[in-house]
Motif scaffolding. Structure first.
Motif, PDB file in Angstrom:
ATOM      1  N   LEU A 117       0.643  -1.009   0.015  1.00 49.14           N
ATOM      2  CA  LEU A 117       0.127   0.126   0.166  1.00 49.14           C
ATOM      3  C   LEU A 117       0.667   1.618  -0.274  1.00 49.14           C
ATOM      4  O   LEU A 117       0.396   2.620  -0.497  1.00 49.14           O
ATOM      5  N   GLU A 118       2.266   1.177   0.377  1.00 44.74           N
ATOM      6  CA  GLU A 118       3.032   2.052   0.813  1.00 44.74           C
ATOM      7  C   GLU A 118       3.170   2.846  -1.214  1.00 44.74           C
ATOM      8  O   GLU A 118       3.385   3.789  -0.969  1.00 44.74           O
ATOM      9  N   THR A 119       2.747   1.991  -2.234  1.00 44.13           N
ATOM     10  CA  THR A 119       3.592   1.990  -3.093  1.00 44.13           C
ATOM     11  C   THR A 119       2.240   3.539  -4.009  1.00 44.13           C
ATOM     12  O   THR A 119       2.438   4.005  -4.972  1.00 44.13           O
ATOM     13  N   GLY A 120       1.439   3.035  -3.243  1.00 43.33           N
ATOM     14  CA  GLY A 120      -0.247   4.363  -3.573  1.00 43.33           C
ATOM     15  C   GLY A 120      -0.419   3.646  -4.919  1.00 43.33           C
ATOM     16  O   GLY A 120      -1.432   4.687  -5.479  1.00 43.33           O
ATOM     17  N   GLY A 121      -0.876   2.706  -5.517  1.00 46.19           N
ATOM     18  CA  GLY A 121      -0.968   2.017  -6.572  1.00 46.19           C
ATOM     19  C   GLY A 121      -2.027   1.665  -6.223  1.00 46.19           C
ATOM     20  O   GLY A 121      -3.051   1.615  -5.565  1.00 46.19           O
ATOM     21  N   PRO A 122      -2.431   1.186  -7.604  1.00 45.64           N
ATOM     22  CA  PRO A 122      -4.447   1.012  -7.136  1.00 45.64           C
ATOM     23  C   PRO A 122      -4.684  -0.350  -6.647  1.00 45.64           C
ATOM     24  O   PRO A 122      -4.315  -1.050  -7.082  1.00 45.64           O
ATOM     25  N   VAL A 123      -5.397  -0.162  -5.737  1.00 46.89           N
ATOM     26  CA  VAL A 123      -5.664  -2.249  -5.402  1.00 46.89           C
ATOM     27  C   VAL A 123      -7.279  -1.742  -5.651  1.00 46.89           C
ATOM     28  O   VAL A 123      -8.438  -1.363  -5.735  1.00 46.89           O
ATOM     29  N   VAL A 124      -7.283  -3.640  -5.557  1.00 49.39           N
ATOM     30  CA  VAL A 124      -8.956  -4.126  -5.937  1.00 49.39           C
ATOM     31  C   VAL A 124      -8.881  -4.945  -4.695  1.00 49.39           C
ATOM     32  O   VAL A 124      -7.405  -6.027  -4.580  1.00 49.39           O
ATOM     33  N   ILE A 125     -10.025  -4.850  -4.474  1.00 45.05           N
ATOM     34  CA  ILE A 125     -10.579  -5.994  -3.188  1.00 45.05           C
ATOM     35  C   ILE A 125     -11.318  -6.719  -3.752  1.00 45.05           C
ATOM     36  O   ILE A 125     -12.672  -6.179  -3.657  1.00 45.05           O
ATOM     37  N   ALA A 126     -11.151  -7.970  -3.506  1.00 49.61           N
ATOM     38  CA  ALA A 126     -12.516  -9.155  -3.740  1.00 49.61           C
ATOM     39  C   ALA A 126     -13.341  -9.224  -2.276  1.00 49.61           C
ATOM     40  O   ALA A 126     -11.923  -9.521  -1.287  1.00 49.61           O
ATOM     41  N   GLY A 127     -13.924  -9.077  -1.882  1.00 53.20           N
ATOM     42  CA  GLY A 127     -14.815  -9.141  -1.228  1.00 53.20           C
ATOM     43  C   GLY A 127     -15.360  -7.577  -0.590  1.00 53.20           C
ATOM     44  O   GLY A 127     -14.110  -6.818   0.070  1.00 53.20           O
ATOM     45  N   ALA A 128     -16.345  -7.650   0.119  1.00 52.67           N
ATOM     46  CA  ALA A 128     -16.628  -6.331   0.945  1.00 52.67           C
ATOM     47  C   ALA A 128     -17.663  -6.436   2.220  1.00 52.67           C
ATOM     48  O   ALA A 128     -18.557  -6.152   2.159  1.00 52.67           O
ATOM     49  N   ALA A 164      -4.964  -2.407 -11.467  1.00 50.53           N
ATOM     50  CA  ALA A 164      -4.752  -3.173 -10.162  1.00 50.53           C
ATOM     51  C   ALA A 164      -3.146  -3.472  -9.541  1.00 50.53           C
ATOM     52  O   ALA A 164      -2.500  -4.977 -10.421  1.00 50.53           O
ATOM     53  N   ALA A 165      -2.379  -2.615  -9.148  1.00 56.79           N
ATOM     54  CA  ALA A 165      -1.190  -3.144  -8.304  1.00 56.79           C
ATOM     55  C   ALA A 165      -0.931  -3.686  -7.258  1.00 56.79           C
ATOM     56  O   ALA A 165       0.307  -4.624  -6.711  1.00 56.79           O
ATOM     57  N   THR A 166      -2.230  -3.989  -6.426  1.00 54.93           N
ATOM     58  CA  THR A 166      -2.553  -4.662  -4.889  1.00 54.93           C
ATOM     59  C   THR A 166      -3.986  -5.678  -5.594  1.00 54.93           C
ATOM     60  O   THR A 166      -4.505  -4.593  -5.790  1.00 54.93           O
ATOM     61  N   VAL A 167      -3.926  -6.760  -5.280  1.00 57.33           N
ATOM     62  CA  VAL A 167      -5.171  -7.027  -5.018  1.00 57.33           C
ATOM     63  C   VAL A 167      -5.136  -8.208  -3.886  1.00 57.33           C
ATOM     64  O   VAL A 167      -4.020  -9.034  -3.653  1.00 57.33           O
ATOM     65  N   VAL A 168      -6.022  -7.892  -3.349  1.00 58.97           N
ATOM     66  CA  VAL A 168      -6.135  -8.663  -1.880  1.00 58.97           C
ATOM     67  C   VAL A 168      -7.650  -9.015  -2.164  1.00 58.97           C
ATOM     68  O   VAL A 168      -8.679  -8.739  -2.362  1.00 58.97           O
ATOM     69  N   VAL A 169      -7.999 -10.292  -1.840  1.00 58.92           N
ATOM     70  CA  VAL A 169      -8.527 -11.113  -1.008  1.00 58.92           C
ATOM     71  C   VAL A 169      -9.787 -11.872   0.529  1.00 58.92           C
ATOM     72  O   VAL A 169      -8.882 -11.736   1.252  1.00 58.92           O
ATOM     73  N   GLY A 170     -10.441 -10.965   0.132  1.00 59.74           N
ATOM     74  CA  GLY A 170     -10.907 -11.048   1.620  1.00 59.74           C
ATOM     75  C   GLY A 170     -12.754 -11.626   1.411  1.00 59.74           C
ATOM     76  O   GLY A 170     -13.699 -11.213   0.965  1.00 59.74           O
ATOM     77  N   ILE A 171     -12.597 -13.193   1.265  1.00 58.19           N
ATOM     78  CA  ILE A 171     -13.943 -13.697   1.235  1.00 58.19           C
ATOM     79  C   ILE A 171     -14.145 -14.634   2.589  1.00 58.19           C
ATOM     80  O   ILE A 171     -15.208 -15.467   1.714  1.00 58.19           O
ATOM     81  N   GLY A 172     -13.457 -14.001   3.324  1.00 56.06           N
ATOM     82  CA  GLY A 172     -13.939 -15.167   5.042  1.00 56.06           C
ATOM     83  C   GLY A 172     -12.921 -16.231   5.540  1.00 56.06           C
ATOM     84  O   GLY A 172     -11.759 -15.701   4.517  1.00 56.06           O
ATOM     85  N   ALA A 173     -13.357 -17.087   6.081  1.00 55.41           N
ATOM     86  CA  ALA A 173     -12.549 -17.840   6.730  1.00 55.41           C
ATOM     87  C   ALA A 173     -13.385 -19.478   7.605  1.00 55.41           C
ATOM     88  O   ALA A 173     -14.346 -19.229   6.941  1.00 55.41           O
ATOM     89  N   ARG A 174     -12.121 -20.184   7.368  1.00 52.66           N
ATOM     90  CA  ARG A 174     -12.951 -21.909   7.995  1.00 52.66           C
ATOM     91  C   ARG A 174     -11.816 -21.552   9.001  1.00 52.66           C
ATOM     92  O   ARG A 174     -11.040 -21.620   8.729  1.00 52.66           O
ATOM     93  N   PRO A 175     -12.655 -22.693   9.249  1.00 52.75           N
ATOM     94  CA  PRO A 175     -11.976 -23.135  11.053  1.00 52.75           C
ATOM     95  C   PRO A 175     -10.732 -23.974  10.860  1.00 52.75           C
ATOM     96  O   PRO A 175     -11.077 -25.055  10.147  1.00 52.75           O
ATOM     97  N   ASN A 176      -9.714 -24.085  11.486  1.00 52.22           N
ATOM     98  CA  ASN A 176      -8.870 -24.652  11.592  1.00 52.22           C
ATOM     99  C   ASN A 176      -9.580 -26.156  12.265  1.00 52.22           C
ATOM    100  O   ASN A 176      -8.680 -26.382  13.700  1.00 52.22           O
ATOM    101  N   THR A 177     -10.234 -26.701  11.816  1.00 45.56           N
ATOM    102  CA  THR A 177     -11.057 -28.544  12.484  1.00 45.56           C
ATOM    103  C   THR A 177     -10.310 -29.720  12.240  1.00 45.56           C
ATOM    104  O   THR A 177     -10.604 -30.357  12.867  1.00 45.56           O
ATOM    105  N   GLU A 178      -8.523 -29.629  11.237  1.00 44.12           N
ATOM    106  CA  GLU A 178      -8.440 -30.907  10.861  1.00 44.12           C
ATOM    107  C   GLU A 178      -7.987 -31.952  11.382  1.00 44.12           C
ATOM    108  O   GLU A 178      -7.781 -32.721  11.095  1.00 44.12           O
ATOM    109  N   LEU A 179      -6.749 -30.803  12.640  1.00 44.41           N
ATOM    110  CA  LEU A 179      -6.830 -31.785  14.123  1.00 44.41           C
ATOM    111  C   LEU A 179      -7.766 -32.269  14.714  1.00 44.41           C
ATOM    112  O   LEU A 179      -7.482 -33.856  15.151  1.00 44.41           O
ATOM    113  N   ALA A 180      -8.452 -31.726  14.910  1.00 46.63           N
ATOM    114  CA  ALA A 180      -9.712 -32.551  16.136  1.00 46.63           C
ATOM    115  C   ALA A 180     -10.028 -33.663  14.710  1.00 46.63           C
ATOM    116  O   ALA A 180     -10.755 -34.750  15.496  1.00 46.63           O
TER     117      ALA A 180
END
Length: 391
Positions: free
Chosen positions: A132-143, A218-234
């Protein structure tokens, strides 16, 4: 023993010592950094307003001073419930008398997209902060919350920002269209552009391509489409998993020696009559302490209301309760502009509420109203001259 080294784990370790537990406490994490808080990663730290040291739950010396062993950089990969042993990726095996699973969650990946940023870990925030310090255009997936907070940080740093979101408003599944539209207007007022009804389908040569064929610089692309629980060990250990590790109201799994807390725990909630898995800061903070109490034999009923907060530009908000699409009948707004309360009602009962920039009559009154289960007079609820405390 605590598997996971986030906020819930750190608070559980602290609570064990505060409760007088004198036995061995081991915290196992796959990251190299000691436990830290995640909200600054998309807020103050990403903006450059907070120093790196400020994100950590405890000072570097706290663990040694309190005889808490940190085993970092080598995740737990196996759990032998019969022998009560956890196996680490480096081949070591550690026994336990009681075990807390605080493994958290992982950012969902967008299939087919490479060269993009995700924001879940401290190292992710470091990389995104530099981009972000570069100031270039940012595209974000997910609102969602992450997408909007990153958008605010990027605009504050002077980057052009476009947010691509398949729903018709930001935060559509969380707040519904009634309040999602408010946050869209806040961001548009700061120069953010939205592409609703679309998804990112490709990223190549400085261009992000949407599902309807639009190409966005898009100089920078950010993906923010949620999270999944880390249940593999269980799951590998045969514990019940249903959108998280299944626990009772005391945060106990079906195994009497194993507990779960934080993002990974699916907890029954009597107020809403269903299991909830909450991915926010407040749940990790309270859940870690509650699990520690249960592990030392105290009677625990974990019934915290879901709570989260967000800061975007000059808009600060807090939310309490739970709503899902179709689970409420109406939204009552109390106040105007960028200083107001909003309440989600099922019938004549408030099931969730939030305030925006109303710190004098903040989230505590909202939480009390939800817990009371009282029938409310809608006209009085929306009247700013009637104190919330009298409803």
């Amino acid at each position: 023993m605590i598997v996971g080294a986030g906020l819930a784990a750190a608070k559980a370790a602290q609570a064990l010592r505060d409760l007088g537990f004198a036995g061995r406490v081991v915290v196992i994490g796959d990251e190299a950094d000691r436990p830290y808080e995640r909200p600054p990663l998309s807020k103050g730290y990403l903006l450059g307003d907070q120093e790196r040291a400020a994100v950590f739950v405890h000072g570097e010396d706290w663990y040694g001073q309190n005889s808490v062993e940190l085993r970092l950089g080598s995740p737990a990969v196996g759990l032998d419930r019969a022998a009560r042993v956890v196996e680490l990726a480096d081949g070591s095996r550690i026994g336990y008398t009681k075990l807390l699973l605080a493994t958290g969650s992982t950012a969902k990946r967008a299939p087919g997209l490479s060269g993009v940023h995700y924001l879940r870990r401290l190292e992710d925030s470091d990389r995104l902060r530099a981009a972000l310090e570069t100031g270039g255009p940012v595209v974000i997936a997910g609102a969602g919350w992450i997408g909007l907070e990153v958008a605010a940080a990027a605009r504050t740093r002077g980057c052009p920002v476009t947010v691509v979101e398949p729903a018709p408003t930001p935060l559509h599944a969380v707040l519904g269209p009634e309040l999602g539209g408010f946050f869209a207007d806040v961001h548009r007022g700061h120069g953010v552009e939205f592409r609703f009804g679309a998804q990112l389908s490709a990223v190549r040569d400085g261009v992000a391509v949407t599902s309807d064929g639009e190409e966005i610089a898009a100089a920078t692309v950010v993906v923010g489409i949620g999270a999944r629980p880390n249940t593999e060990l269980a799951e590998k250990a045969g514990l019940a998993v249903d959108n998280g590790v299944v626990v009772d109201s005391g945060l106990r799994t079906e195994d009497p020696y194993i507990y779960a807390a934080g993002d990974v725990a699916s907890v029954p909630n009597a107020l809403y009559g269903k299991r909830l898995r909450v991915e926010h800061w407040g749940n990790a903070l309270a859940g870690g302490e509650a699990a520690a109490k249960a592990m030392v034999g105290q009677d625990v009923v974990y019934d915290e209301l879901p709570y989260f907060f967000s800061d975007q530009y000059d808009v600060g908000m807090e939310f309490a309760g739970f709503v899902a699409p179709g689970s409420y009948d109406r939204v009552v707004r109390r106040g105007e502009g960028t200083e107001f309360h909003a309440f989600w009602l099922a019938g004549d009962r408030v099931v969730a509420g939030m305030h925006v920039n109303r710190w004098d009559e903040g989230i505590g009154d909202v939480q009390a109203l939800i817990r009371s289960r009282r029938a409310v007079d809608v006209s009085r609820l929306g009247d700013v001259s009637v104190p919330l405390s009298v409803h």
